[in-house]
Design a protein around this motif. Structure first.
Motif, PDB file in Angstrom:
ATOM      1  N   LEU A 166      -5.511   5.464  -0.667  1.00 33.96           N
ATOM      2  CA  LEU A 166      -4.537   4.396  -0.800  1.00 33.96           C
ATOM      3  C   LEU A 166      -4.309   3.601  -2.399  1.00 33.96           C
ATOM      4  O   LEU A 166      -5.608   2.945  -2.624  1.00 33.96           O
ATOM      5  CB  LEU A 166      -6.040   3.155  -0.076  1.00 33.96           C
TER       6      LEU A 166
ATOM      7  N   ASP B 297     -11.718  -4.986  -5.349  1.00 35.37           N
ATOM      8  CA  ASP B 297     -11.645  -4.351  -5.323  1.00 35.37           C
ATOM      9  C   ASP B 297     -13.042  -3.843  -4.689  1.00 35.37           C
ATOM     10  O   ASP B 297     -13.338  -3.270  -3.089  1.00 35.37           O
ATOM     11  CB  ASP B 297     -11.707  -3.312  -6.074  1.00 35.37           C
TER      12      ASP B 297
ATOM     13  N   LEU C 240      -9.788   4.389  -2.944  1.00 32.32           N
ATOM     14  CA  LEU C 240      -8.896   3.159  -2.607  1.00 32.32           C
ATOM     15  C   LEU C 240      -8.916   2.187  -4.406  1.00 32.32           C
ATOM     16  O   LEU C 240     -10.194   2.561  -5.272  1.00 32.32           O
ATOM     17  CB  LEU C 240     -10.037   1.694  -2.160  1.00 32.32           C
TER      18      LEU C 240
ATOM     19  N   VAL D 232       0.658  -1.216  -0.325  1.00 30.53           N
ATOM     20  CA  VAL D 232      -0.127  -0.373  -0.198  1.00 30.53           C
ATOM     21  C   VAL D 232       1.245   1.091  -0.443  1.00 30.53           C
ATOM     22  O   VAL D 232       1.709   0.984   0.703  1.00 30.53           O
ATOM     23  CB  VAL D 232      -0.966   0.010   1.405  1.00 30.53           C
TER      24      VAL D 232
ATOM     25  N   PHE E  99     -14.349   4.802   4.558  1.00 29.01           N
ATOM     26  CA  PHE E  99     -13.849   6.367   2.872  1.00 29.01           C
ATOM     27  C   PHE E  99     -14.331   7.326   4.579  1.00 29.01           C
ATOM     28  O   PHE E  99     -13.107   7.861   3.739  1.00 29.01           O
ATOM     29  CB  PHE E  99     -14.585   5.350   2.581  1.00 29.01           C
TER      30      PHE E  99
ATOM     31  N   LEU F 155      -3.580  -3.714   4.502  1.00 29.96           N
ATOM     32  CA  LEU F 155      -4.312  -2.644   4.889  1.00 29.96           C
ATOM     33  C   LEU F 155      -3.981  -2.337   5.650  1.00 29.96           C
ATOM     34  O   LEU F 155      -4.225  -1.540   6.540  1.00 29.96           O
ATOM     35  CB  LEU F 155      -5.841  -2.707   4.619  1.00 29.96           C
TER      36      LEU F 155
ATOM     37  N   ARG G 107     -14.549  -2.687  -1.230  1.00 29.79           N
ATOM     38  CA  ARG G 107     -15.121  -1.894  -1.377  1.00 29.79           C
ATOM     39  C   ARG G 107     -16.714  -1.631  -0.435  1.00 29.79           C
ATOM     40  O   ARG G 107     -17.146  -1.217   0.224  1.00 29.79           O
ATOM     41  CB  ARG G 107     -15.179  -1.157  -2.112  1.00 29.79           C
TER      42      ARG G 107
ATOM     43  N   VAL H 156      -3.927   0.237  -3.360  1.00 29.38           N
ATOM     44  CA  VAL H 156      -3.218  -0.698  -3.298  1.00 29.38           C
ATOM     45  C   VAL H 156      -2.783  -1.773  -4.818  1.00 29.38           C
ATOM     46  O   VAL H 156      -3.097  -2.309  -5.118  1.00 29.38           O
ATOM     47  CB  VAL H 156      -4.124  -1.957  -2.310  1.00 29.38           C
TER      48      VAL H 156
ATOM     49  N   LEU I  34     -13.359  -0.736   5.415  1.00 26.48           N
ATOM     50  CA  LEU I  34     -12.800   0.069   5.494  1.00 26.48           C
ATOM     51  C   LEU I  34     -13.428   1.350   5.488  1.00 26.48           C
ATOM     52  O   LEU I  34     -14.927   1.392   4.733  1.00 26.48           O
ATOM     53  CB  LEU I  34     -12.109   0.313   3.955  1.00 26.48           C
TER      54      LEU I  34
END
Lengths: 283, 246
Positions: free
Chosen positions: A140, A115, A84, A67, A126, A165, A119, A142, A124
């Motif tokens: 971020l 992803d 992301l 990352v 955001f 992460l 997502r 990745v 995570l």
């Protein structure tokens, strides 16, 4: 860009017969049961130049994720959120049939599935990536590198991405009263805000004849009649991708419920390794 | 994530365009629309309009791609630059289009009897002319019709249908707004006559029960579209004098 039917890896007929016969008896050629994952190992923080990194082995499949965090301008429709970006490359070192070059459709598909699983999971936050609404937020990046390809790249890549992460820390940002960035202090970092209850994992099933098995090796993928991926977070489905083949409704229902069960087991393994992870870069 | 729709997506069981949750937009189909192609079809799900054209079986231009035991499929899903309601869509293929081309190819592969034409290619070109959600599944319905129109042997017709979730309600045939602001999106391709799913994707958050309900709803819609596909093909290829009346 045309998507073209791909040639499958060649497996000797004799070995194919053995693999199929064993599966009928509930055993695989590497002695696993149909519902068993290969041995998982995770090392985090292995690449010091990254803001977070992870090296995952799933049997002989090896995947590295790194990352890098950057300050960017938030997107107009989400002014109070960061971003992301997941990319994946299958390194030419990973297999004799991989040619160097920009990511092909297989790499793009895996990156996009990983992803989506992250997502939509709630893992995570955001909004926690926002620095100044509408002006500055953390992006971020990745990047996932497949270093050895022995099947089930998606599940290994998801684990690599989420553990990288978990290993990521954001530098402290000093602002002036007008909200301009004065300094990004990389010596003063704090971990990403992550909701581990919503840890996303993908569970890949391969269909061989009338049987469904998890975590296929590359040979099993080549022999398979279909591949199906389910992303799970908590007890819910957060991503689905039928990769190849055709499935009945009953098969889909079985794979969804089996994925929920597999998730619990796999999550326990991941969290127990992450409680005390190794950090040296060792393949 | 966290984006608020400009209008409520569902009020009193009615969607933003007035439909019920299980109501599909009007479906329009026409085959043989491109005279140069072996087979072609124009399919509309409401305001989503897709063209599919099929060429082949024909020689593979790049010899190293041909397979000794079957034909290859080459598929491109592509949005024309003025097909979206936002600004101009760059004509260069996006990562999204590359992924969609791939999932459509693997949705068609179990349907087409590729073993009949070794060392050849069958090319399927899908052009999104006007986009209002559910473009990949509309494209699949069009591609299946175009393949049938080209006379290519198939195990079944393939129907594309999307299901989704807005405000906790499972809905069929998402429009752009529902796709963009809904809680979940699940495109499917169904070989209805055989009860097989050859494309299934999902994003958003779903309970396992909701996934099951969504798949059932998709099969219900697929039945209607499947019947329409057959009617359209029969209208073109079966002359009234050839039909048997008993």
């Amino acid at each position: 860009m045309l998507s073209v039917t791909q040639e499958k890896g060649v497996i000797p007929k004799l070995k194919q017969d053995v693999m199929r016969k064993m599966i009928e008896q509930g055993v695989r050629i590497d002695n696993r049961g149909l519902n068993d994952y290969r041995e998982l190992s995770i090392r985090v923080g292995v690449v010091r130049t990254a803001d977070g990194s992870s090296l995952v082995s799933l049997g002989n499949t090896k995947v590295m994720a790194g990352v890098k965090v950057e300050v960017g301008k938030p997107f107009e429709d989400t002014p109070d959120e960061g971003a992301l970006i997941v990319n994946l490359e299958i390194a030419p070192a990973a297999s004799p049939d991989i040619e160097p070059g920009p990511p092909d459709e297989n790499a793009i598909e895996i990156a996009r599935v990983v992803d989506r699983a992250i997502r939509h999971s709630g893992f995570l936050n955001f909004k926690s990536l926002s620095i100044v609404t509408g002006r500055h937020a953390w992006f971020l990046w990745v990047d996932i590198y497949v270093l050895n390809h022995d099947g089930n790249l998606v599940d290994a890549s998801t684990i690599a991405a989420i553990t990288a992460l978990m290993n990521t820390a954001l530098p402290k940002v000093e602002l002036d009263p007008a909200g301009n960035i004065l300094r990004i202090d990389r010596s003063n970092k704090s971990p990403l805000a992550l909701n581990v209850d919503k840890l996303p994992l993908t569970i890949t099933h391969a269909k061989l004849g009338n049987f469904l098995l998890v975590d296929p090796t590359r040979e099993e993928e080549d022999l398979s009649d279909g591949i199906y991926i389910t992303g799970i977070a908590g007890g819910n489905v957060v991503a689905i991708q039928k990769v190849t083949g055709a499935f009945t409704k009953d098969e889909v229902n079985y794979m969804i419920s089996n994925s929920v069960n597999q998730y619990v087991k796999l999550k326990n393994v991941v969290t127990s390794i992450m409680a005390n992870p190794q950090t040296d870069l060792k393949l | 994530m966290g984006k608020q729709p400009p209008v409520p997506l569902i009020v009193n069981d009615r969607r933003s365009d007035g439909r019920l949750p299980n109501e599909h937009r009007p479906v329009r189909m026409e085959v043989g629309v491109i005279s140069n192609a072996e087979g072609s079809a124009l399919v509309a799900y409401g305001n989503t309009v897709i063209l599919a054209a099929v060429y082949g079986p024909r020689e593979v231009p790049q010899k190293h791609l041909e397979l000794p035991d079957k034909a290859i499929l080459r598929v491109r899903y592509h949005m024309i630059p003025f097909s979206t309601s936002e600004g101009r869509k760059s004509p260069t293929p996006s990562r999204r289009e590359i992924e969609i081309s791939k999932v459509i190819r693997t949705a068609l592969e179990p349907v087409v009897i590729l073993e009949r034409f070794p060392r050849t290619t069958i090319d399927v070109y899908i052009e999104v002319l006007q986009a209002d959600g559910s473009t990949r599944v509309t494209g699949i319905t069009a591609a299946s019709l175009a393949l049938a129109d080209a006379g290519i042997p198939m195990r079944d017709l393939l129907v594309g249908v999307s299901v989704g979730k807005v405000s906790g309600t499972i809905i069929v045939d998402l429009n752009q707004l529902e796709d963009q602001y809904g809680e979940g999106d699940m495109p499917l391709a169904i070989m209805y006559g055989r009860g097989l799913i050859t494309l299934m994707q999902a994003d958003g958050e779903w309970t396992p029960t909701e996934v099951n309900q969504a798949v059932e709803l998709a099969f219900k819609a697929a039945e209607q579209i499947y019947r329409l596909q057959k009617d359209v093909l029969k209208n073109k290829y079966v002359e009234p004098s050839m039909t048997l009346t008993i």
